[in-house]
Design an enzyme around this catalytic site. Structure first.
Site, PDB file in Angstrom:
ATOM      1  N   CYS A   1       1.354  -0.344 -11.666  1.00 51.16           N
ATOM      2  CA  CYS A   1       2.025  -0.714 -10.405  1.00 51.16           C
ATOM      3  C   CYS A   1       1.740   0.297  -9.295  1.00 51.16           C
ATOM      4  O   CYS A   1       2.041   1.489  -9.428  1.00 51.16           O
ATOM      5  CB  CYS A   1       3.532  -0.824 -10.651  1.00 51.16           C
ATOM      6  SG  CYS A   1       4.522  -0.878  -9.150  1.00 51.16           S
TER       7      CYS A   1
ATOM      8  N   CYS B   1       4.841   2.027  -7.944  1.00 52.58           N
ATOM      9  CA  CYS B   1       5.312   3.060  -8.884  1.00 52.58           C
ATOM     10  C   CYS B   1       4.496   4.343  -8.730  1.00 52.58           C
ATOM     11  O   CYS B   1       5.042   5.455  -8.772  1.00 52.58           O
ATOM     12  CB  CYS B   1       5.214   2.559 -10.321  1.00 52.58           C
ATOM     13  SG  CYS B   1       6.140   1.033 -10.645  1.00 52.58           S
TER      14      CYS B   1
ATOM     15  N   CYS C   1       1.031  -3.713  17.079  1.00 53.91           N
ATOM     16  CA  CYS C   1       0.541  -3.485  15.709  1.00 53.91           C
ATOM     17  C   CYS C   1      -0.921  -3.044  15.702  1.00 53.91           C
ATOM     18  O   CYS C   1      -1.810  -3.775  16.164  1.00 53.91           O
ATOM     19  CB  CYS C   1       0.735  -4.755  14.882  1.00 53.91           C
ATOM     20  SG  CYS C   1      -0.134  -4.749  13.303  1.00 53.91           S
TER      21      CYS C   1
ATOM     22  N   CYS D   1      -3.201  -5.404  13.756  1.00 52.60           N
ATOM     23  CA  CYS D   1      -3.501  -6.625  14.521  1.00 52.60           C
ATOM     24  C   CYS D   1      -4.607  -6.353  15.544  1.00 52.60           C
ATOM     25  O   CYS D   1      -5.510  -7.179  15.742  1.00 52.60           O
ATOM     26  CB  CYS D   1      -2.246  -7.122  15.242  1.00 52.60           C
ATOM     27  SG  CYS D   1      -0.838  -7.437  14.151  1.00 52.60           S
TER      28      CYS D   1
END
Length: 628
Positions: free
Chosen positions: A192, A195, A539, A542
């Protein structure tokens, strides 16, 4: 003649053999040159005494040198630019030391494979490598401090500190959580990414909490192996963090960085409910602007007390809890023992509602108490503010009354006059949650309702999870006008207010600009496939995507049944089935299934978009001419 022919054939054969040898030697020389070129490419260059690494030479450098400090940077990053001179100075000093330490840098915006490999998600990220193994750099960011820190770690005797996070298994899990009064456990999966990013923060927090007084242990358990524990505690995602108090589990609601984890866990120490010895002490303890929950008991051993404390610990971040053991204090509130009470703040009390809500149930469980608190957490008309908006935003439909809400001495009377007028109306609409809101504190919400240009002293709107409903302004306060608005909402006769930019008058670009007011006519047009990007003007991702997205639209402009579109999601309402949780978010709405758009999750290069459209488009696309 035969002899001449034989000699000629022999000569030709000899020439052919010589030619092959020459070709072979040339080929060998070219191969050697190619190998040399490859070797040269792998050899790192230096800039200001700092090695410049890439994917080709990284492992060679890391595994061939005892100690290396590596900076993952971005060319545009201001913090990286400020670090650069100190980093170069440290590199120059460390080239002359014994043991020798190398300083290196990697442009993380180019070497994305390496960035992903080491879970780099911010700039600059510094890691030092000792005999090929990576460790987080937690030292100073000035030259002399970097030198001192790295020389300590370059010493042959240096060893990393033992891991403070305790590793659990199914065999020792129960013993661990029952042994400690307070602990935190992470359920993780080795693969993960979240994690992996949490791991260094969690370890740092564990080191600090290990020396806390009293210590608070942090543990981890591999949920992919310890399946019994994971199933018992209903772990469905990674990482899952749970607080345990003497074996009982509670939700972890804190941050995921080391200082946040430390502060949150320290705040969880001790009981959530505070003993109040007298009525005067209890009155002083109660909150002025929010409910206070109080348990009245005969003793700490009362069976209901355990459930009450469990419930208090579950929501201790959200409410203030107290308990009383004195019979006289219980009697002064006209209560009996084993009563749990939600006290409405005096500020919000009206003649239309009780001043306190009482739960008398000796066998009430934690879930019963939590439901009781949730049901009675708001007064008839409360105050919607930054401290409680998350709680209010779970109680839809929510009617907000915007005006100048001010609890200071000079304005309190006016604030209460309007609030109590609303309370008189609200008592007849039990299915709606009501609150007043200071218009100056909620300018963005005012815009969502379309009130930003309103000159009225009071504006009223209803919000659901997805929609906003706006009441027409009143010249003067009229209860009947408000009641009519509420009746229309309850009966479903109101049209929602849509936040939208103006529809563009001229939109000649290859990317079609969509706003809320033309969303249906463009995106939901069943004769066309539509790829739409939801973006935010500020952003950076973006902005980086814009030229690629524009090139895509221009390349496919001749496909009349395909639309490449974009929409500013910060200035327009977005339909719920086009859920936007980050920027940019991109959806594909095919002609035959507009209700279930496909979320684009691939790479953001031109070839990635073309491949996606070729796979999902319902119309015939001409993509052969596109230069990928």
């Amino acid at each position: 003649m035969a002899l001449f022919s034989s000699r000629l054939n022999y000569l030709l054969l000899l020439l052919a053999l010589i030619s092959q040898v020459i070709d072979f030697r040339c080929y060998g020389e070219e191969a050697d040159e190619a190998d040399e070129a490859t070797d040269d490419d792998n050899e790192p260059i230096e800039e200001d005494d700092v090695l410049v690494l890439n994917n080709n030479n990284f492992d060679d450098v890391i595994y061939s040198r005892d100690t290396v400090l590596v900076e993952f940077y971005a060319p545009w990053c201001g913090h990286c630019k400020r670090l650069a001179p100190a980093y170069a100075d440290a590199a120059k000093q460390l080239k002359k030391t014994v043991p020798k330490v190398s300083l290196a840098k990697i442009d993380a915006t180019i070497e994305t494979e390496l960035s992903s490999r080491f879970d780099v998600n911010g700039y600059p990220t510094l890691l030092f490598f000792k005999n090929g193994k990576s460790f987080p750099y937690e030292g100073p960011r000035e030259a002399d401090g970097i030198v001192t820190y790295m020389l300590e770690r370059a010493a042959p005797s240096w060893k990393p500190p033992p891991e403070a996070v305790i590793t659990l298994t199914d065999n020792n899990f129960t013993d661990f959580i029952e042994k400690h009064e307070l602990s935190l456990v992470e359920f993780y999966a080795p693969w993960c990414g979240h994690c992996k990013r949490l791991a260094p923060e969690y370890e740092k927090a564990a080191q600090k909490l290990a020396v806390n007084d009293p210590p608070i242990p942090l543990a981890k358990i591999d949920a992919t192996i310890a399946t019994t524990s994971a199933m018992k505690y209903e772990v469905s995602g990674y990482p899952t963090l749970k607080i345990f108090r003497a074996g009982k589990q509670f939700e972890y609601k804190g941050p995921r960085e080391d200082y946040g984890i430390v502060n949150y866990m320290i705040s969880q120490q001790g009981g959530a409910s505070k003993l109040q010895a007298s009525a005067k002490e209890l009155q002083k303890y109660m909150k002025e602007d929010d409910i206070t929950i109080v348990g009245f008991f005969n003793s700490l051993d009362a069976p209901l007390m355990s459930s009450y404390l469990d419930a208090a610990n579950e929501v201790r971040d959200d409410y203030k809890f107290a308990h009383v053991l004195d019979k006289d204090v219980t009697k002064s509130y006209d209560l009996v023992a084993n009563s749990i009470v939600v006290f409405v703040p005096e500020r919000f009390q009206t003649e239309y509602e009780p001043k306190k809500h009482v739960l008398n149930k000796d066998d009430a469980q934690r879930s019963d108490i939590l439901s009781f608190i949730e049901k009675n957490q708001f007064p008839l008309v409360g105050h919607y503010n930054f401290n409680n908006e998350k709680k209010y935003n779970t109680k839809y439909p929510l009617c907000l009354v915007f005006y100048t809400v001010d609890w200071s001495f000079d304005y309190r009377k006016a604030t209460q006059i309007w609030r109590k007028k609303i309370a008189k109306i609200a008592r007849n609409y039990k299915s709606i949650t009501f609150a007043v809101a200071n218009e100056d504190d909620h300018s963005n919400l005012m815009k969502d309702f379309g009130f930003e240009d309103s000159g009225e002293d009071m504006n009223i709107g209803i919000m659901t999870e997805e929609k906003r409903y706006t009441m027409e302004p009143m010249d003067e306060f009229e209860s009947s006008h408000i009641e009519s608005f509420l009746d229309d909402f309850v009966s479903g006769n109101l049209k929602p207010h849509i936040k939208s930019q103006p529809i563009p008058k001229k939109d000649k670009g290859p990317v079609v600009t969509v706003v809320a007011n033309n969303f249906d006519s463009v995106v939901l047009d069943k004769s066309k496939d539509v790829l739409i990007e939801f973006y935010a003007p500020w952003c950076g991702h973006c902005q980086k995507l814009e030229p690629i997205y524009k090139k895509l639209a221009k390349s496919l402009q001749k496909n009349q049944n395909l639309v490449i579109a974009k929409m500013d999601a910060t200035a327009n309402d977005v339909p719920s089935n086009f859920k936007t949780e980050g920027f940019p978010t991109i959806y594909f709405a095919p002609t035959n299934n507009k209700e279930n758009p496909v979320k684009f999750t691939g790479g953001r290069e031109l070839k990635d978009f073309v491949k996606f459209l070729e796979e999902h488009s319902t119309v015939s696309l001409n993509t052969k001419h596109i230069e990928l």
